[in-house]
Design a protein around this motif. Structure first.
Motif, PDB file in Angstrom:
ATOM      1  N   GLU A 162      97.734  35.645  83.227  1.00 29.09           N
ATOM      2  CA  GLU A 162      97.257  36.303  84.444  1.00 29.09           C
ATOM      3  C   GLU A 162      96.714  37.714  84.213  1.00 29.09           C
ATOM      4  OE1 GLU A 162     101.857  36.522  84.358  1.00 29.09           O
ATOM      5  OE2 GLU A 162     100.271  35.051  83.936  1.00 29.09           O
ATOM      6  N   ILE A 165      92.331  38.388  81.604  1.00 26.47           N
ATOM      7  CA  ILE A 165      90.977  38.692  82.089  1.00 26.47           C
ATOM      8  C   ILE A 165      90.835  40.176  82.385  1.00 26.47           C
ATOM      9  CG2 ILE A 165      89.255  38.170  83.852  1.00 26.47           C
ATOM     10  CD1 ILE A 165      90.749  35.550  84.326  1.00 26.47           C
ATOM     11  N   SER A 223      88.001  28.873  78.083  1.00 22.68           N
ATOM     12  CA  SER A 223      88.741  29.037  79.329  1.00 22.68           C
ATOM     13  C   SER A 223      88.695  30.486  79.799  1.00 22.68           C
ATOM     14  CB  SER A 223      90.193  28.601  79.136  1.00 22.68           C
ATOM     15  OG  SER A 223      90.963  28.882  80.290  1.00 22.68           O
ATOM     16  N   ASP A 226      85.188  31.402  81.084  1.00 30.60           N
ATOM     17  CA  ASP A 226      84.967  30.784  82.394  1.00 30.60           C
ATOM     18  C   ASP A 226      85.663  31.580  83.500  1.00 30.60           C
ATOM     19  OD1 ASP A 226      83.439  28.800  81.284  1.00 30.60           O
ATOM     20  OD2 ASP A 226      85.040  27.301  81.228  1.00 30.60           O
ATOM     21  N   GLN A 227      86.868  32.045  83.215  1.00 30.80           N
ATOM     22  CA  GLN A 227      87.608  32.829  84.211  1.00 30.80           C
ATOM     23  C   GLN A 227      86.966  34.193  84.437  1.00 30.80           C
ATOM     24  OE1 GLN A 227      92.066  32.627  83.860  1.00 30.80           O
ATOM     25  NE2 GLN A 227      91.603  31.308  82.112  1.00 30.80           N
ATOM     26  N   GLU A 230      84.005  33.893  86.732  1.00 27.86           N
ATOM     27  CA  GLU A 230      84.326  33.775  88.160  1.00 27.86           C
ATOM     28  C   GLU A 230      84.469  35.148  88.810  1.00 27.86           C
ATOM     29  OE1 GLU A 230      87.783  31.374  88.589  1.00 27.86           O
ATOM     30  OE2 GLU A 230      86.865  29.562  87.739  1.00 27.86           O
ATOM     31  N   LYS A 231      85.019  36.101  88.047  1.00 28.71           N
ATOM     32  CA  LYS A 231      85.245  37.439  88.586  1.00 28.71           C
ATOM     33  C   LYS A 231      84.068  38.388  88.345  1.00 28.71           C
ATOM     34  CE  LYS A 231      90.266  37.742  88.694  1.00 28.71           C
ATOM     35  NZ  LYS A 231      91.431  38.617  88.435  1.00 28.71           N
TER      36      LYS A 231
END
Length: 342
Positions: A162, A165, A223, A226-227, A230-231
């Motif tokens: 968590e 990123i 992964s 990709d995360q 998104e942000k």
């Protein structure tokens, strides 16, 4: 370990103090005395002991130590005037990519040790994670930016998912950071670790992040990207631009593929293509002779199922060669796919 404790056959056998001792002998008493004025009492004592123990040193080692010292001085001069990337660019032209990379790596470690993070090199990643995982993401970003990229990748992958990123985003935004900030972070770690031992220092940035993510496992790196996308799609795009993965080989020109085939291990290619898209396999086959392509296809079939980690290892080995060829100017990974017409 003193110079008499083991045979010295190459410069790589020397400790830092032994190198300093060899350099002092090579430079002579007068110049060495001036250099010693800038050293601490403990450093002078350690170097003096090494000089006392040294009996016979191969003349080639003397030359190698003096040469390395000169190259480090020039590299630091280039870095001071134009930054690490400028120094690397100049050294590649004068020394070649391999020698330049070796000198720059040593320079970076030297600069890092000068701002209080040299001790991180010897800390186990799992142990380091325990000390920093509850720190603020910005603090962790500063720490990871001072690690060797491979170790930073391992530490990042061990940190809670968590916060990964957030840390990557903060690392990408680091450019110049005050030595005072670095000192505070170092002192914070010093209170947690018993054995821890001005101008701004250039660290972090998108290039550093891309290098670290490149060294993570393929599944983990995809992964994470990709995360991030998104942000912060723009940041993710910039990171991707600086990364190069095995699948990106399909974008290269046929002439580049043919050059790559001259340098890679055919066994690695056989394993690597087991996990590659069909289009990429065809790209390689089309740049081989019919006989070589058929032989490779037969070997892939004969190989049977292959572990994912073995495929990733083989693909990484090929990507490393592709990157080296790009650095040497033999191929171009930035302009792939553009065939030249006569």
């Amino acid at each position: 370990m003193s110079a008499q404790a083991h045979a010295i056959n190459s410069i790589d056998d020397l400790t830092p103090y032994q190198k300093a001792a060899v350099l002092s002998i090579a430079l002579g008493d007068e110049i060495s005395a001036k250099l010693f004025k800038n050293l601490s009492k403990n450093e002078i004592e350690a170097i003096s002991k090494e000089i006392a123990f040294m009996k016979k040193i191969d003349p080639n080692i003397y030359k190698a130590v003096v040469k390395e010292f000169y190259q480090m001085l020039k590299a630091k001069e280039y870095a001071t005037s134009g930054g690490i990337e400028y120094a690397k660019e100049i050294l590649v032209k004068t020394l070649g990519p391999e020698e330049a990379r070796r000198i720059i790596d040593k320079l970076i470690k030297l600069l890092e040790s000068n701002v209080g993070f040299g001790y991180l090199e010897n800390i186990d990643p799992k142990q380091l994670v325990k000390f920093i995982q509850n720190e603020h993401p910005q603090t962790i970003a500063v720490i990871l930016s001072h690690l060797d990229q491979s170790k930073a990748a391992e530490v990042l992958s061990l940190l809670p998912k968590e916060i990964q990123i957030d840390i990557v985003v903060r690392m990408a935004s680091l450019e110049n950071i005050s030595p005072n900030v670095i000192k505070r972070v170092s002192e914070m770690l010093e209170t947690k670790m018993e054995d821890l031992s001005g101008s701004n220092v250039e660290i972090g940035g998108i290039r550093a992040v891309s290098e670290i993510i490149n060294r993570m496992g393929r599944t983990e790196s995809k992964s994470l990207i990709d995360q991030i996308s998104e942000k912060n799609p723009d940041l993710a795009s910039k990171i991707r631009d600086m990364m190069f993965v095995f699948e990106d080989i399909i974008k290269l020109s046929n002439s580049d593929i043919q050059e790559i085939l001259k340098h890679i291990d055919k066994k690695d290619l056989t394993i690597a293509l087991k996990g590659a898209p069909e289009e990429l396999s065809k790209k390689f086959f089309s740049n081989m002779s019919s006989r070589a392509a058929e032989t490779l296809k037969e070997e892939m079939e004969f190989l049977g199922p292959v572990k994912v980690k073995d495929v990733e290892r083989a693909q990484k080995a090929i990507v490393d060669i592709v990157r080296r060829l790009d650095e040497e100017g033999v191929i171009s990974i930035s302009g792939g796919g553009e065939e030249m017409l006569e």
